[in-house]
Scaffold this motif. Structure first.
Motif, PDB file in Angstrom:
ATOM      1  N   GLU A 224      -0.130 -22.329  12.721  1.00 60.27           N
ATOM      2  CA  GLU A 224      -0.640 -20.957  12.767  1.00 60.27           C
ATOM      3  C   GLU A 224      -1.655 -20.770  13.887  1.00 60.27           C
ATOM      4  OE1 GLU A 224      -3.534 -17.808  12.126  1.00 60.27           O
ATOM      5  OE2 GLU A 224      -3.983 -19.920  11.795  1.00 60.27           O
TER       6      GLU A 224
ATOM      7  N   PRO B 202       3.427 -17.400  12.937  1.00 60.43           N
ATOM      8  CA  PRO B 202       2.823 -16.103  12.622  1.00 60.43           C
ATOM      9  C   PRO B 202       2.142 -15.992  11.256  1.00 60.43           C
ATOM     10  CG  PRO B 202       5.184 -15.976  12.333  1.00 60.43           C
ATOM     11  CD  PRO B 202       4.892 -17.343  12.890  1.00 60.43           C
TER      12      PRO B 202
ATOM     13  N   LEU C  58       4.699 -16.556  24.057  1.00 58.77           N
ATOM     14  CA  LEU C  58       4.077 -16.352  22.743  1.00 58.77           C
ATOM     15  C   LEU C  58       3.263 -15.063  22.706  1.00 58.77           C
ATOM     16  CD1 LEU C  58       2.931 -19.989  21.901  1.00 58.77           C
ATOM     17  CD2 LEU C  58       4.524 -18.598  20.557  1.00 58.77           C
TER      18      LEU C  58
ATOM     19  N   TYR D 240       4.136 -11.772  20.220  1.00 63.96           N
ATOM     20  CA  TYR D 240       3.228 -11.138  19.272  1.00 63.96           C
ATOM     21  C   TYR D 240       2.721  -9.786  19.762  1.00 63.96           C
ATOM     22  CZ  TYR D 240       3.471 -15.506  16.831  1.00 63.96           C
ATOM     23  OH  TYR D 240       3.934 -16.605  16.151  1.00 63.96           O
TER      24      TYR D 240
ATOM     25  N   ALA E 249       1.020  -8.955  22.394  1.00 65.21           N
ATOM     26  CA  ALA E 249      -0.375  -8.969  22.807  1.00 65.21           C
ATOM     27  C   ALA E 249      -0.565  -9.052  24.318  1.00 65.21           C
ATOM     28  CB  ALA E 249      -1.084 -10.144  22.141  1.00 65.21           C
TER      29      ALA E 249
ATOM     30  N   PRO F  56      -4.396 -12.563  14.663  1.00 66.27           N
ATOM     31  CA  PRO F  56      -3.838 -13.919  14.758  1.00 66.27           C
ATOM     32  C   PRO F  56      -4.702 -14.841  15.628  1.00 66.27           C
ATOM     33  CG  PRO F  56      -2.127 -12.272  15.069  1.00 66.27           C
ATOM     34  CD  PRO F  56      -3.431 -11.537  15.057  1.00 66.27           C
TER      35      PRO F  56
ATOM     36  N   LYS G  31      -4.011 -17.603  16.957  1.00 66.91           N
ATOM     37  CA  LYS G  31      -3.300 -18.175  18.111  1.00 66.91           C
ATOM     38  C   LYS G  31      -3.563 -17.372  19.376  1.00 66.91           C
ATOM     39  CE  LYS G  31       0.299 -17.246  15.666  1.00 66.91           C
ATOM     40  NZ  LYS G  31      -0.721 -16.907  14.756  1.00 66.91           N
ATOM     41  N   ILE G  32      -3.760 -16.067  19.247  1.00 61.22           N
ATOM     42  CA  ILE G  32      -4.064 -15.235  20.409  1.00 61.22           C
ATOM     43  C   ILE G  32      -5.399 -15.671  21.006  1.00 61.22           C
ATOM     44  CG2 ILE G  32      -4.454 -12.873  21.231  1.00 61.22           C
ATOM     45  CD1 ILE G  32      -1.557 -13.449  20.225  1.00 61.22           C
TER      46      ILE G  32
ATOM     47  N   PHE H 148      -1.552  -7.892  13.972  1.00 61.21           N
ATOM     48  CA  PHE H 148      -0.636  -7.914  15.112  1.00 61.21           C
ATOM     49  C   PHE H 148      -0.627  -6.568  15.836  1.00 61.21           C
ATOM     50  CE2 PHE H 148       1.307 -11.479  12.734  1.00 61.21           C
ATOM     51  CZ  PHE H 148       1.301 -12.427  13.754  1.00 61.21           C
TER      52      PHE H 148
END
Length: 192
Positions: A29, A34, A85, A89, A91, A119, A121-122, A186
């Motif tokens: 994650e 996600p 990625l 998402y 972004a 998220p 990960k962003i 998101f």
């Protein structure tokens, strides 16, 4: 609607590989996956309240390790994997906004975003892309993810029975709110 998933995760929480599975989700994650680890963390702690802090520790370590992978993706592979990625998402446009936030607020971006439904990960990929100080990134990620997971662990350990009853009575409402927060995170990234 959410009852079968909830019952399944509670059963999974008793499996001998449950903590490893949750660690894998937490790791993924923070870099590519996600779904937040909370979907496994909460039922696992409800099923194993005596291990609440151990579960939060594993979740935190795995999340930070996954964040390091996300950082590496942003730093070394942004033009290929990172960009894919970020676009996946929605972004891509938010990266410019993140850049402005990093320039002005630095550490606060990582600390606050690690606690929100945005998220993670962003944040990890953007931190690598912007070459944010790596040791400081690891410290901040540990603080923010640890705070989130240990707060959940403390609440569920202390108020577990009452919270479990509350959750089970209002499962559809809580599931809907969780889904709205996840999708909202998101969307918020996509709209920034």
């Amino acid at each position: 609607m959410f009852r079968p998933l909830y019952d399944w995760t509670l059963r999974l929480a008793h499996h001998r590989h449950a903590i490893r599975s949750m660690a894998a989700v937490s790791f993924a994650e923070s870099s590519i996956f996600p779904i937040p680890p909370d979907v496994m963390l909460v039922p696992m702690i409800l099923a194993r309240r005596e291990q609440a802090y151990w579960i939060a520790t594993v979740c935190t370590i795995a999340s930070v390790a996954g964040g390091m992978l996300g950082y590496a993706i942003g730093y070394f592979l942004y033009d290929s994997v990172g960009l894919w990625l970020i676009n996946l998402y929605g972004a891509h446009d938010a990266i410019g906004e993140f850049r402005a936030w990093y320039d002005h607020y630095g550490a606060w971006v990582i600390l606050i975003k690690g606690l929100t439904p945005i998220p993670f990960k962003i944040v990890t990929i953007a931190s690598g892309f912007f070459a944010y100080n790596f040791p400081l990134f690891v410290i901040l990620a540990t603080i923010t993810r640890g705070a989130r997971f240990f707060l959940i662990a403390w609440l569920l350990k202390r108020y577990g029975e009452r919270m479990q009853g509350f959750i089970e009575k209002r499962l559809n409402l809580i599931g809907t709110i969780f889904t709205v927060l996840l999708v909202g995170g998101f969307l918020l990234i996509a709209l920034l």
